[in-house]
Motif scaffolding. Structure first.
Motif, PDB file in Angstrom:
ATOM      1  N   UNK A 127     -22.347  19.897 -57.414  1.00  0.00           N
ATOM      2  CA  UNK A 127     -22.839  21.088 -58.218  1.00  0.00           C
ATOM      3  C   UNK A 127     -24.536  19.989 -58.973  1.00  0.00           C
ATOM      4  N   UNK A 128     -25.575  21.435 -58.711  1.00  0.00           N
ATOM      5  CA  UNK A 128     -26.874  20.566 -58.891  1.00  0.00           C
ATOM      6  C   UNK A 128     -27.867  21.575 -59.660  1.00  0.00           C
ATOM      7  N   UNK A 129     -28.561  20.356 -60.483  1.00  0.00           N
ATOM      8  CA  UNK A 129     -29.925  21.578 -61.868  1.00  0.00           C
ATOM      9  C   UNK A 129     -30.323  20.543 -61.552  1.00  0.00           C
ATOM     10  N   UNK A 130     -31.512  21.145 -61.606  1.00  0.00           N
ATOM     11  CA  UNK A 130     -33.410  20.728 -60.579  1.00  0.00           C
ATOM     12  C   UNK A 130     -34.464  21.361 -60.875  1.00  0.00           C
ATOM     13  N   UNK A 131     -35.815  20.932 -61.425  1.00  0.00           N
ATOM     14  CA  UNK A 131     -36.813  20.756 -61.665  1.00  0.00           C
ATOM     15  C   UNK A 131     -37.881  19.990 -60.688  1.00  0.00           C
ATOM     16  N   UNK A 132     -38.694  21.347 -60.861  1.00  0.00           N
ATOM     17  CA  UNK A 132     -40.069  20.222 -59.881  1.00  0.00           C
ATOM     18  C   UNK A 132     -41.085  20.581 -60.238  1.00  0.00           C
ATOM     19  N   UNK A 133     -42.280  19.576 -60.377  1.00  0.00           N
ATOM     20  CA  UNK A 133     -43.545  19.858 -60.962  1.00  0.00           C
ATOM     21  C   UNK A 133     -44.335  19.016 -59.742  1.00  0.00           C
ATOM     22  N   UNK A 134     -45.331  20.295 -59.036  1.00  0.00           N
ATOM     23  CA  UNK A 134     -46.650  19.867 -58.422  1.00  0.00           C
ATOM     24  C   UNK A 134     -47.965  19.775 -59.205  1.00  0.00           C
ATOM     25  N   UNK A 135     -48.972  19.100 -58.361  1.00  0.00           N
ATOM     26  CA  UNK A 135     -50.439  19.226 -59.161  1.00  0.00           C
ATOM     27  C   UNK A 135     -51.266  19.214 -58.224  1.00  0.00           C
ATOM     28  N   UNK A 136     -51.570  19.422 -58.158  1.00  0.00           N
ATOM     29  CA  UNK A 136     -52.910  19.272 -56.940  1.00  0.00           C
ATOM     30  C   UNK A 136     -54.375  18.988 -57.791  1.00  0.00           C
ATOM     31  N   UNK A 320     -33.880  16.084 -61.766  1.00  0.00           N
ATOM     32  CA  UNK A 320     -32.643  15.981 -60.883  1.00  0.00           C
ATOM     33  C   UNK A 320     -31.348  16.121 -61.574  1.00  0.00           C
ATOM     34  N   UNK A 321     -30.180  16.932 -61.788  1.00  0.00           N
ATOM     35  CA  UNK A 321     -28.765  16.489 -62.660  1.00  0.00           C
ATOM     36  C   UNK A 321     -27.890  17.072 -61.100  1.00  0.00           C
ATOM     37  N   UNK A 322     -26.998  15.984 -60.906  1.00  0.00           N
ATOM     38  CA  UNK A 322     -26.464  16.417 -60.139  1.00  0.00           C
ATOM     39  C   UNK A 322     -24.163  15.640 -59.998  1.00  0.00           C
ATOM     40  N   UNK A 323     -23.554  16.193 -59.875  1.00  0.00           N
ATOM     41  CA  UNK A 323     -22.306  16.136 -59.708  1.00  0.00           C
ATOM     42  C   UNK A 323     -21.504  16.431 -59.210  1.00  0.00           C
ATOM     43  N   UNK A 324     -19.831  15.745 -59.545  1.00  0.00           N
ATOM     44  CA  UNK A 324     -18.919  16.953 -58.627  1.00  0.00           C
ATOM     45  C   UNK A 324     -17.844  18.001 -60.026  1.00  0.00           C
ATOM     46  N   UNK A 325     -18.952  17.442 -61.034  1.00  0.00           N
ATOM     47  CA  UNK A 325     -17.914  18.508 -61.771  1.00  0.00           C
ATOM     48  C   UNK A 325     -18.917  19.667 -62.477  1.00  0.00           C
ATOM     49  N   UNK A 336     -25.799  11.920 -66.239  1.00  0.00           N
ATOM     50  CA  UNK A 336     -25.756  12.959 -64.813  1.00  0.00           C
ATOM     51  C   UNK A 336     -27.909  12.743 -64.461  1.00  0.00           C
ATOM     52  N   UNK A 337     -28.160  12.237 -65.776  1.00  0.00           N
ATOM     53  CA  UNK A 337     -30.082  12.732 -65.430  1.00  0.00           C
ATOM     54  C   UNK A 337     -30.546  11.939 -64.039  1.00  0.00           C
ATOM     55  N   UNK A 338     -31.477  12.280 -63.280  1.00  0.00           N
ATOM     56  CA  UNK A 338     -32.739  11.245 -62.905  1.00  0.00           C
ATOM     57  C   UNK A 338     -33.367  12.167 -62.924  1.00  0.00           C
ATOM     58  N   UNK A 339     -35.172  11.048 -62.954  1.00  0.00           N
ATOM     59  CA  UNK A 339     -36.022  11.552 -62.797  1.00  0.00           C
ATOM     60  C   UNK A 339     -37.128  10.493 -61.472  1.00  0.00           C
ATOM     61  N   UNK A 340     -38.234  11.284 -61.404  1.00  0.00           N
ATOM     62  CA  UNK A 340     -39.099  10.550 -59.997  1.00  0.00           C
ATOM     63  C   UNK A 340     -40.039  11.429 -60.360  1.00  0.00           C
ATOM     64  N   UNK A 341     -41.250  10.860 -60.040  1.00  0.00           N
ATOM     65  CA  UNK A 341     -42.510  11.181 -60.139  1.00  0.00           C
ATOM     66  C   UNK A 341     -43.317  10.431 -59.147  1.00  0.00           C
ATOM     67  N   UNK A 342     -44.395  10.820 -58.561  1.00  0.00           N
ATOM     68  CA  UNK A 342     -44.747  10.209 -57.562  1.00  0.00           C
ATOM     69  C   UNK A 342     -46.412  11.199 -57.103  1.00  0.00           C
ATOM     70  N   UNK A 343     -47.401  10.078 -56.557  1.00  0.00           N
ATOM     71  CA  UNK A 343     -48.769  10.975 -56.620  1.00  0.00           C
ATOM     72  C   UNK A 343     -48.529  10.435 -55.654  1.00  0.00           C
ATOM     73  N   UNK A 344     -49.365  12.071 -54.125  1.00  0.00           N
ATOM     74  CA  UNK A 344     -48.739  11.769 -52.817  1.00  0.00           C
ATOM     75  C   UNK A 344     -50.797  11.604 -52.487  1.00  0.00           C
TER      76      UNK A 344
END
Length: 470
Positions: A127-136, A320-325, A336-344
């Motif tokens: 199972x997976x639940x996620x959200x992404x934010x992209x800004x130029x 993102x949230x993910x797991x087998x249950x 099950x919380x996971x956060x990430x941020x990056x500047x590319x």
């Protein structure tokens, strides 16, 4: 009396009702009065101009403006935050397989060995639940695309005004064509009435023994000819009504009646100076404005092409949230919380020489747009000059036609007087009548042509509907 007033009065004069109807001559076929003009829905010049700007071609140009406006929004959307939400539920099946695991060696303490282990068939849920934010943060090409789409939209607005002016001018031309036919019927009807009066005079003089029967017969023939001319023009009236109705997006079966714009009873104003006309065209003509904006759009395309030499900076955040249950993923917010941020940073160092090729192509497009503007400016100047000269010529022709009407009316009056006195003939009166009819029709034709030429000049000057250009 002013010749324009004379023509209008003749066009509006009702048919006289004679007190008595003299018997037709022997062996002469009886004649019937001309059919009346069918009345239609009245329409004014102001209505025609307004509806003309809503012609199908003009509406299509407005739809192009609406499309260009949406293109602006699309260009802007690329610079706004992009947020996406994703969710998934699935299951993974594993068949029987052999795996190697590392375990301590019981015969050699401190050493490890790898044993082959065969695992049975297994499955696991995912199972997976996620959200992404992209800004130029910085992308010069996208900013220039937004500016370019705004310029293209403004150019399309000017192009739509150009198309609306064209549609309005054509509506005006068709309106005056219909009005000219209506007024022509008035002149022909007045001619028929004069011929009827001539028949009555010839009959009276014949009965009094002052003329021969040939005068009466000639008058009857002339009357029949005039009625034929009148009846034939009714067909042209229907054609003109249809052409105007169709251009105004009305049913082709609708009968329209052009309301008198008052041009036949007033002296036409003089034409503006050629310098004023040219200055107005250079400032107000929508086509020149549109082509000028096309040049700006082409210049922005150069900037877009050169932007490939510059880096692009984008910020992105992921949750993102993910797991087998499913319970852990969807109902336990503390787990099950996971956060990430990056500047590319993205920088195309070498693109196979496509960037300089795109740049040179955009430069060529800019030059083409400049040439189109220069050529259009020359053509519009010629259009204004030709329209101005045509208006001046029509004004002079209308003035001369008015003098002819006055002279022809005087000549008919002289011949009528001579015929009543028994000194003239029906032929003399007929010639005078035809001269007056031709003079009246020439005045009508030239006076209407003056108005069409005037509106044509206004359209060339970009001053046909100044309020629409704001």
């Amino acid at each position: 009396m002013n010749a324009f007033v004379i023509a209008a009065a003749l066009a509006a004069t009702p048919a006289p009702t004679p007190a008595t109807t003299p018997a037709p001559p022997i062996d002469a076929a009886p004649v019937t009065p001309p059919p009346p003009v069918s009345s239609g829905a009245p329409i004014s010049l102001a209505q025609v101009r307004s509806e003309g700007r809503q012609n199908v071609s003009a509406i299509q140009a407005l739809l192009d403006v609406a499309i260009a406006n949406e293109d602006v929004k699309l260009s802007r959307s690329a610079l706004l935050p992009q947020i996406s939400l994703d969710s998934s539920a699935g299951k993974i099946w594993f068949g029987r397989r052999q795996e190697f695991i590392t375990v301590p060696d019981p015969a050699n303490p401190g050493q490890f060995i790898r044993n082959a282990v065969e695992t049975p068939t297994t499955s696991t849920q995912n199972y997976d639940l996620g959200m992404s934010l992209t800004q130029v943060i910085y992308d010069r090409a996208r900013w220039k695309q937004l500016e370019q789409s705004g310029v293209v939209r403004d150019a399309q607005k000017d192009q739509a005004r150009e198309e609306a002016d064209t549609s309005e001018l054509e509506a005006i031309r068709r309106f005056f064509t219909l009005f000219r036919t209506q007024a022509t019927l008035g002149v022909l009807k007045a001619t028929v009435e004069r011929s009827e009066q001539q028949v009555e005079r010839a009959q009276a003089l014949f009965q009094a023994g002052r003329t021969g029967r040939n005068e009466e017969i000639t008058a009857q023939v002339n009357l029949g000819t005039d009625r034929i001319n009148y009846t034939s023009t009714l067909g042209q009236l229907v054609a003109d009504q249809t052409q105007l109705a169709v251009w105004l997006a009305r049913p082709g079966t609708e009968a329209l009646s052009a309301e008198d714009p008052g041009v036949l009873t007033t002296e036409p104003p003089p034409a503006p100076s050629i310098n004023e006309a040219l200055a107005s065209a250079r400032v107000n003509r929508p086509l020149l404005k549109a082509l000028g904006l096309r040049i700006r759009a082409a210049e922005l395309q150069q900037s877009i092409a050169r932007s490939e030499y510059l880096p692009r900076l984008i910020a992105q955040g992921l949750y993102n949230r993910g797991g087998p249950d499913a319970t852990l993923v969807f109902t336990e917010p503390r787990l099950q919380n996971r956060f990430s941020a990056a500047v590319g940073l993205s920088w195309d160092v070498f693109t196979g020489l496509s960037t300089p090729a795109s740049t040179r192509r955009a430069e060529a497009d800019t030059r083409k747009a400049q040439l189109n503007l220069e050529q259009a400016a020359r053509e519009i100047e010629g259009e204004v000059r030709a329209a101005h000269r045509r208006l001046e010529a029509q004004l002079e022709a209308a003035r001369l036609a008015a003098q002819n009407v006055e002279a022809a009316a005087l000549g008919l009056n002289v011949q009528d007087t001579r015929f009543k006195a028994g000194a003239g003939s029906t032929l003399d009166v007929r010639d005078a009548q035809l001269s007056l009819t031709r003079a009246e029709l020439a005045l009508l034709e030239n006076r209407i042509d003056v108005e069409i030429a005037r509106y044509t000049l206004l359209r060339a000057m970009g001053a046909l509907s100044p309020g629409e250009s704001k």
